[in-house]
Design an enzyme around this catalytic site. Structure first.
Site, PDB file in Angstrom:
ATOM      1  N   GLY A 156       3.480  35.351 -56.249  1.00  0.00           N
ATOM      2  CA  GLY A 156       3.289  33.971 -55.793  1.00  0.00           C
ATOM      3  C   GLY A 156       1.890  33.889 -55.208  1.00  0.00           C
ATOM      4  N   GLU A 157       1.802  33.555 -53.944  1.00  0.00           N
ATOM      5  CA  GLU A 157       0.518  33.495 -53.247  1.00  0.00           C
ATOM      6  C   GLU A 157       0.624  34.249 -51.937  1.00  0.00           C
ATOM      7  OE1 GLU A 157      -2.285  32.182 -55.544  1.00  0.00           O
ATOM      8  OE2 GLU A 157      -2.554  32.841 -53.472  1.00  0.00           O
ATOM      9  N   SER A 158      -0.161  35.306 -51.814  1.00  0.00           N
ATOM     10  CA  SER A 158      -0.066  36.107 -50.592  1.00  0.00           C
ATOM     11  C   SER A 158      -0.537  35.325 -49.360  1.00  0.00           C
ATOM     12  CB  SER A 158      -0.855  37.403 -50.750  1.00  0.00           C
ATOM     13  OG  SER A 158      -2.141  37.147 -51.240  1.00  0.00           O
TER      14      SER A 158
ATOM     15  N   CYS B 280       2.983  41.905 -57.663  1.00  0.00           N
ATOM     16  CA  CYS B 280       1.778  41.069 -57.605  1.00  0.00           C
ATOM     17  C   CYS B 280       1.499  40.633 -56.160  1.00  0.00           C
ATOM     18  CB  CYS B 280       1.908  39.909 -58.579  1.00  0.00           C
ATOM     19  SG  CYS B 280       0.287  39.317 -59.068  1.00  0.00           S
TER      20      CYS B 280
ATOM     21  N   ARG C 289      -7.548  41.445 -54.056  1.00  0.00           N
ATOM     22  CA  ARG C 289      -6.857  40.265 -54.611  1.00  0.00           C
ATOM     23  C   ARG C 289      -7.649  39.703 -55.786  1.00  0.00           C
ATOM     24  NH1 ARG C 289      -6.549  35.791 -50.919  1.00  0.00           N
ATOM     25  NH2 ARG C 289      -5.014  34.965 -52.377  1.00  0.00           N
TER      26      ARG C 289
ATOM     27  N   ILE D  88      -1.091  38.278 -63.803  1.00  0.00           N
ATOM     28  CA  ILE D  88      -1.495  36.897 -63.523  1.00  0.00           C
ATOM     29  C   ILE D  88      -2.254  36.859 -62.202  1.00  0.00           C
ATOM     30  CG2 ILE D  88      -0.678  34.532 -63.119  1.00  0.00           C
ATOM     31  CD1 ILE D  88       1.858  35.290 -64.680  1.00  0.00           C
ATOM     32  N   ARG D  89      -3.528  36.592 -62.276  1.00  0.00           N
ATOM     33  CA  ARG D  89      -4.389  36.674 -61.076  1.00  0.00           C
ATOM     34  C   ARG D  89      -3.989  37.906 -60.262  1.00  0.00           C
ATOM     35  NH1 ARG D  89      -3.827  32.872 -57.445  1.00  0.00           N
ATOM     36  NH2 ARG D  89      -1.846  32.254 -58.327  1.00  0.00           N
TER      37      ARG D  89
ATOM     38  N   HIS E  35       3.869  41.482 -63.310  1.00  0.00           N
ATOM     39  CA  HIS E  35       5.136  40.747 -63.154  1.00  0.00           C
ATOM     40  C   HIS E  35       6.190  41.272 -64.133  1.00  0.00           C
ATOM     41  CE1 HIS E  35       3.908  37.220 -60.649  1.00  0.00           C
ATOM     42  NE2 HIS E  35       2.710  37.584 -61.065  1.00  0.00           N
TER      43      HIS E  35
ATOM     44  N   GLU F  42       9.263  40.637 -64.132  1.00  0.00           N
ATOM     45  CA  GLU F  42      10.329  39.637 -64.299  1.00  0.00           C
ATOM     46  C   GLU F  42       9.979  38.604 -65.366  1.00  0.00           C
ATOM     47  OE1 GLU F  42       8.124  39.838 -62.058  1.00  0.00           O
ATOM     48  OE2 GLU F  42       7.437  37.851 -61.422  1.00  0.00           O
TER      49      GLU F  42
HETATM   50  N1  GLN Z   1      -3.566  36.093 -56.679  1.00  0.00           N
HETATM   51  C1  GLN Z   1      -2.331  35.949 -55.972  1.00  0.00           C
HETATM   52  C2  GLN Z   1      -2.506  36.331 -54.503  1.00  0.00           C
HETATM   53  O1  GLN Z   1      -3.534  36.731 -54.123  1.00  0.00           O
HETATM   54  C3  GLN Z   1      -1.243  36.778 -56.591  1.00  0.00           C
HETATM   55  C4  GLN Z   1      -0.874  36.225 -57.941  1.00  0.00           C
HETATM   56  C5  GLN Z   1       0.506  36.520 -58.369  1.00  0.00           C
HETATM   57  O2  GLN Z   1       1.378  36.895 -57.590  1.00  0.00           O
HETATM   58  N2  GLN Z   1       0.710  36.309 -59.641  1.00  0.00           N
HETATM   59  O3  GLN Z   1      -1.606  36.229 -53.731  1.00  0.00           O
END
Ligand code: GLN
Length: 198
Positions: A48-50, A79, A111, A142-143, A178, A180
């Site tokens: 998600g987003e840290s 992630c 990150r 993904i990112r 990921h 999942e």
């Molecule tokens: N770039 C996101 C972060 O820094 C992580 C991306 C992800 O969980 N797919 O939190």
């Protein structure tokens, strides 16, 4: 009767993990507050987003409870979840945007280490050291963060282009990708084996 799989449901793609465990015949339980950790056998911190995860974990008071829980329960971080498990963040040009990892896994992460959303990709990674299988796993990045350092007690489970992308210390498992988001359930299965062994 063993307790269900705990899923941190504060933010991120936890529903996909729920589906993966359901496909393996295992029940999940959403964790959003400290007391709920008593109802679960392990914890999955999803991608998600840290930045958001940090804020929400602190808002609901889960930081110390999760750190204690991780001492004797398996935790899987994928992630952004791995970023939360790490004990250090690599310096970034733009700073850390308030990300405060839990400091459970002795590794340093960068990150968005492969670039932006548009630079997301899927690549085959070997899983031999996790489950002995020879078939590569289709890892979706993904990112994704990059793991730039691992401590001496951290085992590197899988690599991509010579860098660790899956690491483990005891029953803590961290992945930069990921698992999942594919139909390949081997990683969830291997994690369940870790959970059932505790
Ligand atoms: N770039 C996101 C972060 O820094 C992580 C991306 C992800 O969980 N797919 O939190």
């Amino acid at each position: 009767m063993c307790k269900p799989i705990g899923l941190l449901t504060l933010q991120g793609d936890y529903q996909k993990h729920q589906q993966a465990f359901a496909d393996l015949g295992r029940e999940t339980f959403g964790v959003r507050r400290p007391g709920e950790l008593e109802s679960v056998s392990c914890l999955v911190i999803p991608g998600g987003e840290s930045t958001t995860l940090t804020r929400l974990v602190d808002r609901v008071g889960l930081r110390e409870p999760v750190r204690e829980f991780a001492c004797d329960h398996p935790v899987l971080g994928t992630c952004a979840g791995l970023i939360m498990l790490a004990n250090r963040l690599e310096d970034e040009r733009k700073g850390h945007f308030g990300v405060e990892p839990l400091g459970l896994l002795d590794c340093t992460v960068l990150r968005n280490g492969y670039g932006r959303q548009i630079d997301s990709f899927t690549a085959p990674v070997g899983l031999e050291s996790l489950d002995g299988s020879h078939e590569p796993f289709p890892a979706v990045f993904i990112r994704a963060p990059r793991i730039t350092r691992t401590g001496p007690e951290v085992e590197i489970i899988a690599e991509y282009e010579g860098e660790p992308v899956a690491v483990r210390r005891g029953t803590l498992l961290g992945l930069t990708f990921h698992p999942e988001l594919t139909n390949d359930l081997r990683i969830h299965k291997a994690f369940l084996e870790m959970v059932d062994r505790v």
